[in-house]
Design an enzyme around this catalytic site. Structure first.
Site, PDB file in Angstrom:
ATOM      1  N   HIS A 170      90.981  47.851  -3.170  1.00 27.02           N
ATOM      2  CA  HIS A 170      90.114  47.156  -4.119  1.00 27.02           C
ATOM      3  C   HIS A 170      89.781  48.229  -5.343  1.00 27.02           C
ATOM      4  O   HIS A 170      88.874  47.930  -5.801  1.00 27.02           O
ATOM      5  CB  HIS A 170      88.877  46.873  -3.343  1.00 27.02           C
ATOM      6  CG  HIS A 170      88.943  46.139  -2.091  1.00 27.02           C
ATOM      7  ND1 HIS A 170      89.290  44.625  -2.021  1.00 27.02           N
ATOM      8  CD2 HIS A 170      89.098  46.664  -0.903  1.00 27.02           C
ATOM      9  CE1 HIS A 170      89.486  44.508  -0.701  1.00 27.02           C
ATOM     10  NE2 HIS A 170      89.282  45.566  -0.002  1.00 27.02           N
ATOM     11  N   SER A 291      97.441  58.215 -32.569  1.00 28.11           N
ATOM     12  CA  SER A 291      96.848  56.980 -33.460  1.00 28.11           C
ATOM     13  C   SER A 291      96.926  57.230 -34.700  1.00 28.11           C
ATOM     14  O   SER A 291      96.611  58.448 -35.259  1.00 28.11           O
ATOM     15  CB  SER A 291      95.423  56.529 -32.717  1.00 28.11           C
ATOM     16  OG  SER A 291      94.709  55.886 -33.838  1.00 28.11           O
ATOM     17  N   LYS A 297      93.378  60.768 -30.039  1.00 28.27           N
ATOM     18  CA  LYS A 297      94.397  59.744 -29.118  1.00 28.27           C
ATOM     19  C   LYS A 297      95.500  60.255 -28.724  1.00 28.27           C
ATOM     20  O   LYS A 297      96.213  60.998 -29.453  1.00 28.27           O
ATOM     21  CB  LYS A 297      94.435  58.652 -29.705  1.00 28.27           C
ATOM     22  CG  LYS A 297      93.354  57.783 -29.994  1.00 28.27           C
ATOM     23  CD  LYS A 297      92.275  57.268 -28.599  1.00 28.27           C
ATOM     24  CE  LYS A 297      93.222  56.312 -27.666  1.00 28.27           C
ATOM     25  NZ  LYS A 297      93.198  54.965 -28.420  1.00 28.27           N
ATOM     26  N   GLU A 304     102.924  51.621 -20.968  1.00 25.54           N
ATOM     27  CA  GLU A 304     102.334  50.460 -21.357  1.00 25.54           C
ATOM     28  C   GLU A 304     103.446  49.380 -21.731  1.00 25.54           C
ATOM     29  O   GLU A 304     103.493  48.302 -21.397  1.00 25.54           O
ATOM     30  CB  GLU A 304     101.336  50.618 -22.558  1.00 25.54           C
ATOM     31  CG  GLU A 304     100.112  51.352 -22.305  1.00 25.54           C
ATOM     32  CD  GLU A 304      99.569  51.674 -23.586  1.00 25.54           C
ATOM     33  OE1 GLU A 304      98.872  50.853 -24.324  1.00 25.54           O
ATOM     34  OE2 GLU A 304      99.428  52.713 -23.856  1.00 25.54           O
TER      35      GLU A 304
END
Ligand code: ARG
Length: 474
Positions: A170, A291, A297, A304
């Site tokens: 979970h 970024s 970043k 992804e």
């Protein structure tokens, strides 16, 4: 009618259609583009030539074409191969597809011998053969990549057989596990993926050629010979089925979808682990981007994107299933739509597996962050319950006792291992000094040394098994 004016509508006369003198008007430009496949099926050219050469060899062996014709065909195909490889082949939309483009060039190069090649064959069995040859090659490439990826996972697992992290259910801290064990879970998934590819390869590897348009051919063809030449295991046993079904391509897409599903799960974990709040791993810079606006970043773009590309492979599977479902026997032009999705599914898994094998090999592991996380969340609570059970306490009672101890820890903001013996004994009198062996992370994982368990000792055995696997593709 060789001497009538119609003879100018000869096959391959560029002024008429590529396929026949039967038609009185040309198709519109749009219809031509709509129906042509040459822009995408030209990538099967190498396999189209291979199939044609095997067919010609068979025609010569049964005396349908002469040995001289065969030599000419081989010579012509040799030149065409060179032209294609050099990027000098002139692909023409007028000639619809890869098959007619190559045949037309062959006739240009060698004349009548080229015109004899298509004897006892149709584009229907030709294209089915090409796709199978092409796909077989892709299956072998991706099977090999899965093997390499599993090796990289096993190597990293060996390095981190002792590295402890929290295991989750979970997405909540459940029990301590070793990072090596976690990695080997993916090696198992990719192992089954390789089995699926090997299995679908068996059904890909059957020869459709000889089915001709749909009913077979009246020439005394030797299909077994062609199958041997092209290294097919056997021949398709029904001509209608051979030219029409693409179930083998659907099976491949299903296997590819499962590969991407596993890749996507792994990607999700990599992204999570790279989040600075978690900080379990770092990916090499070459798999990440920055970024344009936020200088701090470092984004895990590759995982992804892989997660995102999973959707398109699922889409190809659905498209192929839908493409096939309404088709009566035998070949229908619908089947031309099988290629782009199939090509893209194969390209996607090939590129993804290649990149992942490289990326996994370069993962930087932050063992301290993993350990710190495992120490939060009472990951050894089950071990304490098991400890009591081994001292004769019924499991349900032990579970209740530990739940009370955890609640106490929560109020004290400490871990179970931080409690004194006296405090622990206040929860159950059977608790003794040996309890601290099971309350440690190391004690917890080491105890799970059975097959499939998370113990470092077991991880080393399992990882070594994967590294020792033989190199073949079967
Ligand atoms: N380009 C076609 C395909 O991909 C080849 C077979 C065409 N056959 C035909 N009878 N039109 O399916």
């Amino acid at each position: 009618m060789p001497n009538t004016p119609l003879s100018s509508h000869n096959q391959f006369d560029n002024k008429s259609q590529a396929w026949s003198a039967r038609f009185s008007e040309p198709v519109s430009e749009l219809v031509k583009r709509y129906t042509a496949s040459v822009n995408f099926d030209q990538r099967m050219a190498h396999f189209d030539i291979q199939g044609s050469l095997a067919h010609a060899d068979m025609l010569a062996s049964i005396g349908i074409i002469s040995a001289q014709d065969l030599t000419e065909i081989q010579r012509g195909m040799g030149q065409i191969t060179q032209e294609i490889e050099a990027g000098q082949f002139n692909w023409s939309l007028d000639l619809e597809d890869v098959h007619l483009n190559i045949e037309k060039r062959l006739v240009e190069l060698i004349g009548d011998a080229g015109k004899r090649l298509h004897t006892g064959r149709s584009r229907n069995d030709q294209v089915a053969t090409d796709i199978r040859l092409w796909l077989r090659h892709e299956v072998d490439t991706s099977s090999n990549l899965l093997r390499i990826l599993r090796h990289k996972l096993a190597q990293l697992a060996l390095q981190h057989a002792d590295t402890i992290m929290p295991g989750f259910t979970h997405l909540q801290v459940a029990q301590p596990i070793t990072f090596g064990h976690h990695l080997l879970a993916y090696a198992e998934m990719f192992g089954r993926d390789a089995e699926r590819l090997a299995d679908c390869r068996r059904r890909i590897n059957r020869l459709p050629l000889g089915a001709a348009a749909l009913a077979g051919t009246s020439y005394p063809i030797d299909r077994e010979r062609v199958a041997r030449t092209l290294a097919f295991d056997s021949v398709c046993r029904n001509s209608l089925d051979a030219v029409s079904d693409r179930d083998f391509a659907i099976e491949f897409c299903a296997a590819a979808a499962l590969i991407m599903m596993h890749i996507s799960r792994l990607s999700e974990e990599l992204v999570l682990w790279m989040n600075p709040r978690i900080g379990f791993i770092d990916l090499a810079d070459r798999f990440c981007t920055g970024s344009s606006i936020m200088p701090q970043k470092k984004n895990p773009d590759v995982p992804e994107l892989a997660r995102g590309k999973t959707g398109r492979v699922y889409g190809h599977l659905t498209a192929l299933l839908t493409l096939m479902k309404g088709q009566p026997l035998a070949y229908n032009k619908d089947n031309q739509e099988d290629k782009e999705g199939l090509f893209d599914a194969a390209d996607t898994i090939r590129d993804t597996l290649t990149i992942f094998a490289d990326m996994i090999g370069g993962i930087q592991v932050n063992a301290d962050a993993m350990r710190a996380a495992a120490l939060q969340g009472y990951a050894t609570a089950t071990d304490l319950a098991d400890y009591l059970v081994k001292k004769g306490v019924p499991f349900r009672d032990a579970h209740e006792t530990v739940a009370l101890a955890v609640r106490h820890c929560e109020t004290q903001q400490c871990d179970l291992a931080d409690l004194t013996l006296a405090t622990l004994q206040s929860f159950h009198a059977l608790i003794d000094t040996d309890v601290f062996e099971v309350l440690t992370l190391e004690g917890s994982v080491a105890a799970r040394r059975h097959i499939g368990g998370t113990a470092p000792e077991r991880v080393r055995i399992e990882a070594q098994c994967i590294l020792d696997e033989k190199q073949s593709n079967d």
